[in-house]
Scaffold this active site. Structure first.
Site, short mmCIF file in Angstrom:
data_model
loop_
_atom_site.label_atom_id
_atom_site.label_comp_id
_atom_site.label_asym_id
_atom_site.label_seq_id
_atom_site.Cartn_x
_atom_site.Cartn_y
_atom_site.Cartn_z
N ASP A 1 6.68 7.27 4.10
CA ASP A 1 5.57 6.41 4.52
C ASP A 1 6.18 5.10 5.02
OD1 ASP A 1 2.92 5.84 5.06
OD2 ASP A 1 2.40 5.28 3.01
N LYS B 1 1.36 -3.42 -9.84
CA LYS B 1 0.68 -2.46 -8.97
C LYS B 1 -0.04 -1.44 -9.83
CE LYS B 1 1.66 0.97 -5.33
NZ LYS B 1 2.61 1.42 -4.29
P1 ADP Z 1 -0.22 1.30 -1.44
O1 ADP Z 1 0.50 2.43 -2.07
O2 ADP Z 1 -1.60 1.21 -1.92
O3 ADP Z 1 -0.06 1.24 0.04
P2 ADP Z 1 1.78 -0.84 -1.58
O4 ADP Z 1 2.88 -0.69 -2.57
O5 ADP Z 1 2.14 -0.55 -0.16
O6 ADP Z 1 0.51 0.00 -2.05
O7 ADP Z 1 1.21 -2.32 -1.68
C1 ADP Z 1 0.08 -2.75 -0.95
C2 ADP Z 1 0.32 -4.14 -0.38
O8 ADP Z 1 0.58 -5.07 -1.43
C3 ADP Z 1 1.57 -4.21 0.50
O9 ADP Z 1 1.26 -3.92 1.84
C4 ADP Z 1 2.03 -5.64 0.32
O10 ADP Z 1 1.33 -6.51 1.19
C5 ADP Z 1 1.63 -5.96 -1.10
N1 ADP Z 1 2.76 -5.74 -2.03
C6 ADP Z 1 3.05 -4.61 -2.70
N2 ADP Z 1 4.14 -4.75 -3.48
C7 ADP Z 1 4.57 -6.02 -3.30
C8 ADP Z 1 5.66 -6.80 -3.85
N3 ADP Z 1 6.52 -6.29 -4.73
N4 ADP Z 1 5.77 -8.08 -3.44
C9 ADP Z 1 4.90 -8.61 -2.55
N5 ADP Z 1 3.88 -7.93 -2.01
C10 ADP Z 1 3.70 -6.66 -2.37
MG MG Z 2 1.61 0.81 1.20
#
Ligand code: ADP
Ligand code: MG
Length: 412
Positions: free
Chosen positions: A235, A124
């Site tokens: 959130d 991420k």
């Molecule tokens: P943001 O802070 O931009 O909302 P997130 O951590 O919610 O970021 O991640 C965005 C999207 O990426 C999530 O809604 C999910 O679909 C996908 N995602 C994030 N982390 C994971 C993970 N560890 N495994 C699978 N999908 C993930």
């Molecule tokens: Mg998110």
């Protein structure tokens, strides 16, 4: 902002040295004066050589030249920080190759990455500041639009990644269902890939004969358990809850879930804790009501002899009633972990105000009554839904998700 790694393999150790020098200088200079870059690029033997490297890096948009009233200098770009983070991840054998982007959050890009032994993980990249300032226009008491001008977004992105890593680490160690975190460097966090899909795509028919009550109760229990341990997510909604990919397996009698996206979490001793706790509860309540047509109906029979069993006798948790006694103080442990010592508390405060508002505010104004059918794709841009919830917010850089083709090895 695309993660563009094509030049990475051509950069020399000297190039990285100057890039790191610029990064080091950024710690206390918004614009790093050129002489300071010379000084901090310890490997470089001559000023002429450094100058050439600086101009090469600027051509590749890894740093950018800025003039201010007093002097000329350079700033690291997000792309420059991407390169530095990737280099650290590669050097530490955390990742071996980068695959497709599969999620574009409001403030992050999510990539699949592989380790040298072939495991798939998630990287991420936090990218604060790319969303429009409009989102913060209604902030109650934290940052006003003007306060955000001149904010050092890259610095805050690093803090967000660090915070998320700390939250995930302590929660994972304490048995919460969150992704296992592996490593953090700068704005990049590497964690476990969850085999699942965001709860926003869950519909009644997915339940088959499984109980909606059970999932609802488990989700509410998570909020309460988290709070009894000292934390509030802030959130907690259908975008940040991943439903495990077992919906099609008939022999599994419950829908498991994993909670993601933690950088904005706060302590339950926060002055607005009750407000954020309720907002998290309301997001789940609302989703179940609107999308799953489920309204909890509780009575004493919900409790087993121990008083817990399936869950609450109440339809939903209430701050003062349900978290009277704490079972742990993860919030205090996080504070003691040295994180706050590394980052002055004012910055944490600034960060906290920014994150919980920018993310949570949209969740609160979930006004839509229409029954739009969301696409199954979890990386789709939610432009039409952008008023609904914080995570609907789409980035404006027009990302298209790529097919899940072969991972790209970025350094030979
Ligand atoms: P943001 O802070 O931009 O909302 P997130 O951590 O919610 O970021 O991640 C965005 C999207 O990426 C999530 O809604 C999910 O679909 C996908 N995602 C994030 N982390 C994971 C993970 N560890 N495994 C699978 N999908 C993930
Ligand atoms: Mg998110």
């Amino acid at each position: 902002m695309k993660l563009e790694t094509s030049h990475m393999r051509y950069l020399t150790a000297e190039d990285f040295n100057v890039l790191e020098g610029t990064e080091r200088g950024s710690a206390n200079h918004e614009i790093v004066p050129t002489p300071l870059i010379y000084k901090l690029s310890t490997m470089m033997k001559s000023q002429g050589g450094t100058n050439r490297t600086i101009s090469d890096l600027a051509k590749l948009n890894l740093i950018t030249k800025v003039r201010n009233a007093k002097y000329d200098g350079y700033k690291l770009t997000y792309k420059g920080m991407d390169y530095l983070a990737l280099r650290t991840l590669l050097a530490n054998d955390i990742i071996y190759s980068i695959g497709a982007i599969f999620g574009v959050g409001k403030e992050s890009d999510i990539y699949k990455v592989s380790t040298i032994t072939g495991e798939t993980r998630v990287m991420k990249l936090h990218r604060l500041g790319r969303t429009s300032f409009q989102t913060v226009k209604n902030n109650r008491d934290y940052l006003k639009k003007n306060d955000l001008m001149g904010t050092n977004w890259m610095y805050l992105s690093k803090i967000a990644a660090g915070k998320e890593y700390e939250f995930l680490s302590i929660l994972y160690e304490n048995g919460f269902n969150v992704p296992q975190p592996f490593f953090v460097t700068r704005h990049a966090l590497v964690m476990e890939l969850i085999d699942g899909f965001p709860m926003k795509n869950l519909r009644r028919h997915n339940f088959k004969n499984r109980s909606l009550d059970k999932l609802y109760t488990d989700l509410m229990n998570f909020i309460v358990k988290l709070a009894k341990n000292g934390l509030i997510h802030c959130d907690y909604n259908e975008f940040n809850i991943m439903i495990k990919n077992n919906v099609d397996k008939d022999d599994i009698d419950e829908l498991g879930f994993i909670v993601i996206d933690f950088p904005q979490a706060i302590s339950i001793d926060h002055k607005d804790a009750e407000y954020y706790f309720k907002r998290d509860v309301d997001c789940i309540k609302r989703f179940f009501k609107k999308k799953l047509k489920y309204v909890p109906n509780r009575d004493e029979s919900w409790l087993d002899e121990s008083g817990f069993g399936e869950g609450y006798k109440y339809p939903y948790p209430i701050f003062h009633r349900d978290i009277k006694e704490r079972v742990n103080d993860l919030d205090a442990q996080l504070n003691a972990s040295g994180f706050n010592k590394k980052h002055p508390s004012e910055v944490n405060k600034e960060m906290e105000g920014y994150l919980i508002n920018l993310r949570g505010e949209k969740a609160e104004i979930y006004t839509s009554d229409d029954e739009e059918d969301y696409s199954d794709s979890d990386y789709e841009q939610h432009t039409d839904d952008s008023e609904e919830s914080s995570d609907y917010y789409s980035s404006d850089d027009g990302y298209e998700s790529e097919s899940d083709d072969e991972n790209e090895r970025i350094i030979e």
